[in-house]
Design a protein around this motif. Structure first.
Motif: not given
Length: 617
Positions: A165-167, A178-180, A209-211
């Motif tokens: 995941y990004r955040a 927030t994923l990659r 960005r996918p959420l």
């Protein structure tokens, strides 16, 4: 034979009235003005304190009736309130700020009555005087705290399942992940839905960005709100009990408010001190690898933040909370083998598992205890809600020396008094959500006494008027009804004095006055039935027998319906309403006993088995 009771019935009625009279007797002795002294924030009360109090009073030439040390508090009795008020200031000056010196009222019950467990009725705030607080639980803070816990849980679960995941960002009542990639979104949703069935997960998109957005269900939100209020209610009760306040009232009001009443305490500032800090406690890991100077200038490492200790020095802590104060079941202060103060902690099963899992992998690391207090900022929102200001302080840093479980020790504390204070706060519990005082009232003892005097006068005048009417209208049977009325009053006061949780309030006195009228109603029904039977040509003995038999069902129906109403009032009402419902319920039961069985006993003794041609009714 008509109108004759067996001996045991007469003895039963006599025994009930005698027992009630004995246990009602302490109410005639009244109460002495007194001062109650308890420890504040870690300070203890012992024989040394008692000697200091006695010496201060003797030096100031203030006379007192007695000084005693019982159940962890000192009670000093005086003859009048003027001496009591003078003595309070003298004792406060002598003992300093580490003791709570509160005005109180102590029962003047003789020793022989105390030995059989007899005590006066507990008086409510409106009769005794004291301090009333209406406190509001900050539900937003409770929900924000839960969101923070979910954020930590999501990080751990996604990391353990190797989902990138990004955040993860906490929002108001929700968490955004927030994923990659879209594939990672599907995996994360499947994993988290399985683990968190009380949340809903919605796929979305933010800036390309996918959420994944996690929201609590409405049922879970309601559970959180109820839990926050109920836990805070329990913890406030624990704090008041720990500090030895006599006969406090702590109860819920509405969806998010708590009423706290401290009878006998007249000083609002001292009462706030008794309640303790509206605070929470957390155990957090110290980020020992961080550059303190850089962090203090706003460049803290990711996942860490800066807090200050009580001396104002910066401490870098991990954001993740290891454990909250709500997991602590017991705490006590002691010293280690070198005589250094420490606090012994006991956790519940869930808290023990969390602490064990953390400590096994962090031996030799520093763990900090963070004290968070929410204070009134002096500002309010547009709708009148108090705005709280958050104040955080690191009160302790200790090295984890071995794997910890459900029991461990906090060391590095400066003094034995501080250790005792910390143990008290931990034992009483940390509030689940901050609370603010939205209303406070102080009722003086003189106003309480005025309420008592007015209530007693109402009872006396009401009783006198009713007794005069029955005596004039029903003659000898009126006299019998009056004896039953007085017996009924004795029974009510005796039962109220015997019940541990019963509290007499001003509406409770109104309930007694109402009961007096209801008791006469029952007698009126019986006497009118007897008159009707005589008018129909029955003999006096038959008229008495039929009069009581025919009136019984009517009296029972009327009183049962009123009793049901009183029970409903007690179930749904609060404070004064409950006080009214309690006295009304007791009064209904005792009035039926005296009006039906009590008067019948007297009538049977006077007329039973005798040849009579005329009744004085």
């Amino acid at each position: 034979m008509l109108n004759r009771y067996p001996l045991w019935k007469y003895l039963m009625v006599l025994f009930a009235i005698i027992i009630a009279a004995v246990y009602a007797l302490p109410n005639l002795y009244g109460e002495d003005p007194a001062i109650q002294i308890t420890g504040a924030r870690g300070a203890s009360v012992n024989m040394s304190t008692l000697d200091s109090v006695t010496q201060a009073l003797d030096t100031a030439h203030i006379s007192h009736q007695s000084v005693s040390l019982e159940n962890g508090s000192i009670l000093v009795r005086f003859k009048d309130t003027d001496t009591q008020l003078t003595a309070r200031d003298t004792i406060r000056s002598a003992l300093g700020q580490d003791k709570i010196v509160a005005l109180n009222l102590a029962p003047a019950t003789p020793t022989w009555l105390q030995d059989i467990g007899a005590a006066p009725m507990k008086l409510g705030l409106d009769l005794r005087g004291g301090v009333h607080f209406l406190m509001e639980v900050d539900m937003d803070a409770a929900l924000d705290k839960l969101v923070g816990q979910q954020e930590d849980a999501f990080r751990t679960e996604l990391r353990d399942d190797r989902i990138r995941y990004r955040a993860i960002s906490p929002k108001k009542h929700s968490v955004e992940i927030t994923l990659r990639s879209e594939e990672q979104v599907s995996k994360a949703k499947a994993l988290l839905e399985e683990k968190h069935r009380d949340m809903t997960f919605t796929e979305s998109d933010k800036n390309g960005r996918p959420l994944l957005v996690a929201n609590f269900t409405e049922k879970r939100m309601q559970e959180i709100r109820n839990y926050a209020v109920e836990q805070n209610l329990t913890i406030l009760r624990n704090r008041v009990n720990e500090l030895g306040v006599a006969e406090p009232l702590v109860q819920r009001q509405g969806t998010n408010r708590i009423v706290v009443e401290l009878p006998g305490v007249q000083d609002t500032a001292r009462a706030k001190e008794i309640l303790g800090a509206t605070a929470t406690l957390e155990f957090r890991q110290v980020d020992e690898s961080a550059d303190i100077g850089a962090a203090a200038n706003g460049r803290a490492p990711a996942g860490s933040e800066v807090k200050k200790d009580r001396d104002g020095r910066p401490v870098v802590l991990k954001k993740r909370v290891i454990l909250g104060g709500s997991s602590i079941t017991d705490a006590s202060s002691s010293t280690d083998q070198y005589g250094r103060p420490q606090v012994n902690i006991s956790l519940d099963s869930e808290g023990g598992s969390k602490m064990s899992a953390f400590s096994k992998t962090h031996i030799g690391k520093l763990m900090a205890t963070v004290f968070t207090e929410y204070k009134d900022s002096g500002k309010k929102t547009a709708d009148g809600k108090v705005i709280l200001k958050k104040h955080e302080e690191v009160i302790n840093q200790a090295t984890i020396q071995s794997a910890l479980g459900s029991s461990f020790r906090i060391t590095g504390i400066n003094s034995a008094s501080e250790a005792h204070n910390l143990a008290l706060l931990l034992r009483a519990g940390a509030l689940i959500a901050p609370i603010s005082i939205v209303e406070e009232r102080t009722i003086g003892p003189s106003m309480g006494q005025q309420n008592i005097d007015m209530g007693v006068k109402a009872c006396i005048w009401g009783l006198a008027a009713v007794m005069l009417f029955t005596l004039l209208y029903y003659r000898r049977f009126g006299l019998i009804a009056n004896i039953a009325l007085l017996s009924n009053l004795v029974l009510i006061i005796g039962v109220m004095s015997l019940i541990p949780g019963a509290t007499m309030t001003l509406p409770g006195i109104a309930g007694i006055v109402l009961t007096v009228g209801m008791a006469v109603d029952a007698n009126v029904l019986i006497f009118e039935r007897i008159r009707e039977e005589i008018a129909d040509g029955r003999s006096p003995q038959q008229a008495i027998n039929q009069g009581y038999a025919n009136a019984f069902s009517t009296i029972a129906d009327a009183n049962i319906t009123t009793l049901i109403t009183a029970i409903i009032l007690f179930a749904v009402g609060t404070g004064a309403i409950k006080g009214f419902a309690v006295t009304l319920s007791i009064g209904i039961l005792t009035s039926m006993f005296t009006a039906i069985i009590g008067t019948r006993c007297i009538v049977n003794l006077m007329y039973g088995g005798k040849r009579i041609k005329k009744l004085s009714i």
